[in-house]
Design a protein around this motif. Structure first.
Motif: not given
Length: 267
Positions: A38-42, A45-49, A51
């Motif tokens: 998730r941290a890598q994908l974030q 991304c502009q929007d918060t993924l 949790t």
């Protein structure tokens, strides 16, 4: 996965007759887990993924559990080592066995298992069942034959020939004569530093040609350190091994030891 393992244990001739107990699994509420993915994908991304959240459960004995109930150990990665995932508990509930769990996040196939099999706890009280969990995409040959041969030697009973250690060329070094070993045998050297809980060791092998061939073992930063290392002699037999000097980054304990583990040797 826990149910599949339990089915195998219920049918295997060595484990089907182990005493069983009763274990109860209950919900404990929502849990949020850290996620490297998730941290890598974030980062992209502009929007918060969202949790990584799920409804966690825990498992406990359903009443008194007899000491005669079988014991299993499940050793692996963060899948095993993350308490909130309750893998050990699910395996207890499915199999009826008392299950101990230990995992190293990001440790691949070998980090947790090498810690466990080289530990005093394993030698003193080995489990009746050992479950090895590791990612399917992890190649067991990524680091040569040393990691697997270490597990084989540490988990077996082949380490029976003590070798004499003497002082080496400097602090944190000891030396042993290897000329008495049979070059035709499958030999792994077992080093016990006697309390020097180091994360790396370097073996300097000297052959009949007087050349020195180094080999090293490195532990994962997050695994438990036991001070025990196993180094196979694979590929060195043809060099006419004479000696080995073993180097660690701090002084040894008062009584370090080196033992030859010989697979297939008749006792």
């Amino acid at each position: 996965m826990a149910a599949s393992i339990a089915d195998i244990l219920a049918q295997h001739p060595d484990t089907k007759d182990l005493a069983r107990g009763q274990f109860l699994t209950q919900p404990v509420g929502a849990v949020t887990l850290p996620s490297v993915m998730r941290a890598q994908l974030q980062l992209a991304c502009q929007d918060t993924l969202p949790t990584v959240a799920f409804a966690a459960e825990t498992t406990r004995p359903d009443g008194p559990v007899s000491d005669s109930v079988g014991v299993a150990a499940v050793i692996g990665t963060e899948f095993t080592g993350t308490a909130a995932l309750n893998f050990s508990g699910y395996l207890s509930a499915a199999s009826g066995l008392r299950v101990l769990g230990y995992g190293v996040a990001g440790g691949g196939a070998f980090a947790a298992m090498s810690s466990y099999l080289t530990s005093v706890d394993f030698r003193a009280a080995p489990p009746q069942v050992l479950v090895w969990e590791f990612p399917l995409w992890t190649s067991l040959a990524n680091h040569g034959d040393q990691p697997m041969k270490e597990l084989i030697a540490a988990g077996g009973e082949s380490c029976s020939r003590p070798l004499t250690l003497g002082p080496g060329s400097g602090p944190g070094r000891v030396v042993a004569d290897l000329q008495g070993l049979d070059a035709g045998q499958d030999v792994t050297l077992a080093l016990d530093t006697d309390g020097a809980f180091v994360s790396a060791v370097r073996f300097h092998f000297r052959g009949a040609d007087d050349l020195v061939r180094p080999r090293s073992i490195y532990r994962h930063p997050d695994q438990l350190l036991t001070g025990r290392f196993y180094m196979p002699l694979s590929g060195l037999e043809a060099t006419g091994l004479r000696s080995v000097e073993i180097e660690i980054p701090q002084p040894y304990g008062p009584q370090p030891s080196l033992t030859a583990c010989i697979r297939g040797a008749t006792e």
